[in-house]
Design an enzyme around this catalytic site. Structure first.
Site: not given
Ligand code: MN9
Length: 291
Positions: A136, A164
């Site tokens: 990740y 990821k």
């Molecule tokens: O898991 C998420 N990343 C974080 C992935 O929460 C840091 C994204 O889905 C973001 O929440 C999304 C909004 O910036 O892209």
């Protein structure tokens, strides 16, 4: 490794809490079923979006178990990362026992570990979990910014299924995928899904999919069919929503959207603040009509 089982859209599941600040397993099951109905391939469980670092080990196990029981046929990836490596190892073992398809971890956080230490952390988890390991990569949150050369050291290893990839350095995403075409690369920023696809991502894991996975399933289909113009239109539509989520605070706003859709998500856990009345109004008046 079956490539097909791992491509497509994966929801980074939110964790619902009840009025007493306990994990709400009933609401979690309902959320999982709602997402299956939107066509997701599977779930990324107890990641950043699932408030992993605010849950106890027992709570993380409960969430993992509830998701497995509700969606036994979906592809399930457990985020087992923890600043306490002992906890991560215990969760890796538990993911294996529950029959998860893969495990994933953020790099060990807070202390500034050497790359050898980071590598050993991942190796021990992969060996203990005996499941494909997904690195990740989220440098803005973790503070650990692995470079291409370091990432390649994971990707060339049979124990590692892919990354990821939550970064907007799409050159590096492309280089990772091009060097190891058989490994899986998931795009991590939902608002840049189409960029990720065009640079070689196999799918995506994201938080906004909790309530709008259908849009991203469609973007993926359109991209694969070569219909980039339509895919772009949908990405722009989704981004209108994501811009507003960012204004409120992404996870609290996502929970409020789902609350309004009839899923009992509660609030994010302290030290997140509950949403103000003004923020709730914005979600209701501006975000909901766009969904
Ligand atoms: O898991 C998420 N990343 C974080 C992935 O929460 C840091 C994204 O889905 C973001 O929440 C999304 C909004 O910036 O892209």
């Amino acid at each position: 490794m079956e490539q097909k089982k791992f491509d497509g859209i994966f929801t980074a599941l939110l964790t619902p809490f009840d009025k007493n600040d306990c994990v709400n397993t009933k609401a979690l099951s309902e959320l999982v079923k709602f997402n299956l109905g939107m066509g997701v391939r599977g779930f990324y469980v107890t990641g950043s979006t699932g408030e992993a670092f605010l849950l106890s080990t027992e709570e993380r196990k409960l969430v993992m178990e509830t998701v497995r029981d509700t969606a036994p046929d979906a592809t399930l990836i457990a985020h087992i990362g923890s600043p306490r490596a002992k906890e991560a190892l215990e969760l890796a073992q538990y993911a294996k026992e529950l029959g998860y398809d893969a495990i994933s971890s953020v790099a060990p956080i807070y202390y500034k570990y050497s790359f050898d230490e980071i590598k050993n952390y991942y190796y021990r988890l992969a060996d203990t979990g005996e499941l494909p390991m997904l690195v990740y990569h989220i440098p803005t949150f973790s503070g650990v910014n692995l470079g291409l050369g370091e990432m390649r050291q994971f990707l060339c290893d049979d124990r590692f299924m892919g990354i990821k990839y939550t970064s907007n350095d799409f050159f590096m995403l492309e280089q990772c995928k091009s060097s190891f075409p058989d490994k899986i690369v998931y795009n991590g920023f939902d608002e840049m899904f189409l960029c990720g696809l065009s640079m070689g991502a196999d799918g995506a894991i994201g938080s906004t999919y909790n309530f709008m996975a259908d849009k991203f399933v469609k973007i993926h289909e359109l991209f694969k069919a070569g219909n980039i113009a339509e895919a772009q239109k949908l990405q722009i539509k989704a981004n209108e929503i994501i811009a507003l989520l960012c204004k409120v605070g992404v996870m609290p706003a996502e929970k409020e959207v789902l609350n309004l859709l009839g899923y009992d998500m509660g609030d994010c856990r302290h030290p997140f603040s509950p949403l103000s009345d003004e923020a709730k109004k914005l979600v209701k008046d501006q975000i909901l009509p766009l969904i």
